[in-house]
Write an enzyme that holds these catalytic residues in place. Sequence first.
Site, PDB file in Angstrom:
ATOM      1  N   ASN A   9       1.144  -1.198  -0.293  1.00  0.00           N
ATOM      2  CA  ASN A   9      -0.084  -0.271   0.293  1.00  0.00           C
ATOM      3  C   ASN A   9       1.359   1.403  -0.151  1.00  0.00           C
ATOM      4  O   ASN A   9       1.810   1.557   1.125  1.00  0.00           O
ATOM      5  CB  ASN A   9      -0.801   0.224   1.267  1.00  0.00           C
ATOM      6  N   LYS A  11       0.352   4.293  -0.248  1.00  0.00           N
ATOM      7  CA  LYS A  11      -0.448   5.230  -0.070  1.00  0.00           C
ATOM      8  C   LYS A  11       0.077   6.533  -0.596  1.00  0.00           C
ATOM      9  O   LYS A  11      -0.038   6.324  -1.527  1.00  0.00           O
ATOM     10  CB  LYS A  11      -0.103   5.638   1.632  1.00  0.00           C
ATOM     11  N   GLU A  98      -6.481   4.799   7.820  1.00  0.00           N
ATOM     12  CA  GLU A  98      -6.495   7.108   7.576  1.00  0.00           C
ATOM     13  C   GLU A  98      -7.604   6.910   6.853  1.00  0.00           C
ATOM     14  O   GLU A  98      -8.462   8.249   6.972  1.00  0.00           O
ATOM     15  CB  GLU A  98      -5.427   6.856   6.355  1.00  0.00           C
ATOM     16  N   GLY A 174       2.382   2.288  10.965  1.00  0.00           N
ATOM     17  CA  GLY A 174       3.362   3.638  10.840  1.00  0.00           C
ATOM     18  C   GLY A 174       4.124   4.137  12.102  1.00  0.00           C
ATOM     19  O   GLY A 174       5.270   5.334  11.841  1.00  0.00           O
ATOM     20  N   SER A 213       3.349  -1.613  10.483  1.00  0.00           N
ATOM     21  CA  SER A 213       4.836  -2.199  10.878  1.00  0.00           C
ATOM     22  C   SER A 213       5.382  -3.249  10.256  1.00  0.00           C
ATOM     23  O   SER A 213       6.257  -3.509  10.947  1.00  0.00           O
ATOM     24  CB  SER A 213       4.724  -1.658  12.290  1.00  0.00           C
TER      25      SER A 213
END
Length: 252
Positions: A9, A11, A98, A174, A213
């Site tokens: 991903n 982002k 998110e 993250g 993570s």
Amino acid sequence: MRRKLVVGNWKMHGSPGRNRDLLEAIKPALQSLEGRVEIAVCPSFPHLADTRAILAGSRIGLGAQNLFSFGEGAMTGEVSASMLADAGVGLVIVGHSERRGRLGETDAQTADKFAAARKAGLVPILCVGETRPERDAGETAAVVLRQLDAVIDNQGIAALDKAVLAYEPVWAIGSGDPATPEQAQAVHALLRGRLKQRSGKIADEIRILYGGSVNAANAGELFAQPDIDGGLVGGASLQAREFIAICASAGS
Ligand code: PGA
């Protein structure tokens, strides 16, 4: 036997040049894993076409990070499921934290996006996960089951057939602080158990990815858990060596 799946991903990262460098590095390295693990990357919308062209001839799949639930019409700035399908996209992430947390997307909107993706023949990756305060309050099970049930109640259990689930604890995303393999396994087993109450076949077949993570150092232990069928990887998917090593752990 569920084949493992690793999805990068990206982002809101990337540029044509950086994406090309990354893809040219991972493409040959991942060739040897073909057949053992499924791999896909999810660039942002403007980079889908370039990514598709660079991936041509490889088995790395193309995913998108979001979609809108309307078929077509007056919805400035949004992208429909059929537009993604036309762009060569096979998978699409829905309900990422998110979007839920920072952009206010609700369970109901997520369920509508999930339905739109399926209708266009895309494989939705439904993300669920609790925040740190929710975990600390002992609400993890209630939150992830609510997020899963929102789709099952709206679409029926059959909608989960061939879909993908991703457990992504928000506090692990993250942060460099992943869930332990035991913490993740417990939630994955809970989710699979919920599906099993409705359909043993779907529960057995669905891939449940872990995200938050994941890196080259922790992927092996996470993917060794019985209910963890691969990973949804953010930051580490932007580094060729990390992503290749994560995919290799899924294919071993
Ligand atoms: P991370 O992100 O691997 O950077 O924690 C995962 C995700 O948000 O999908």
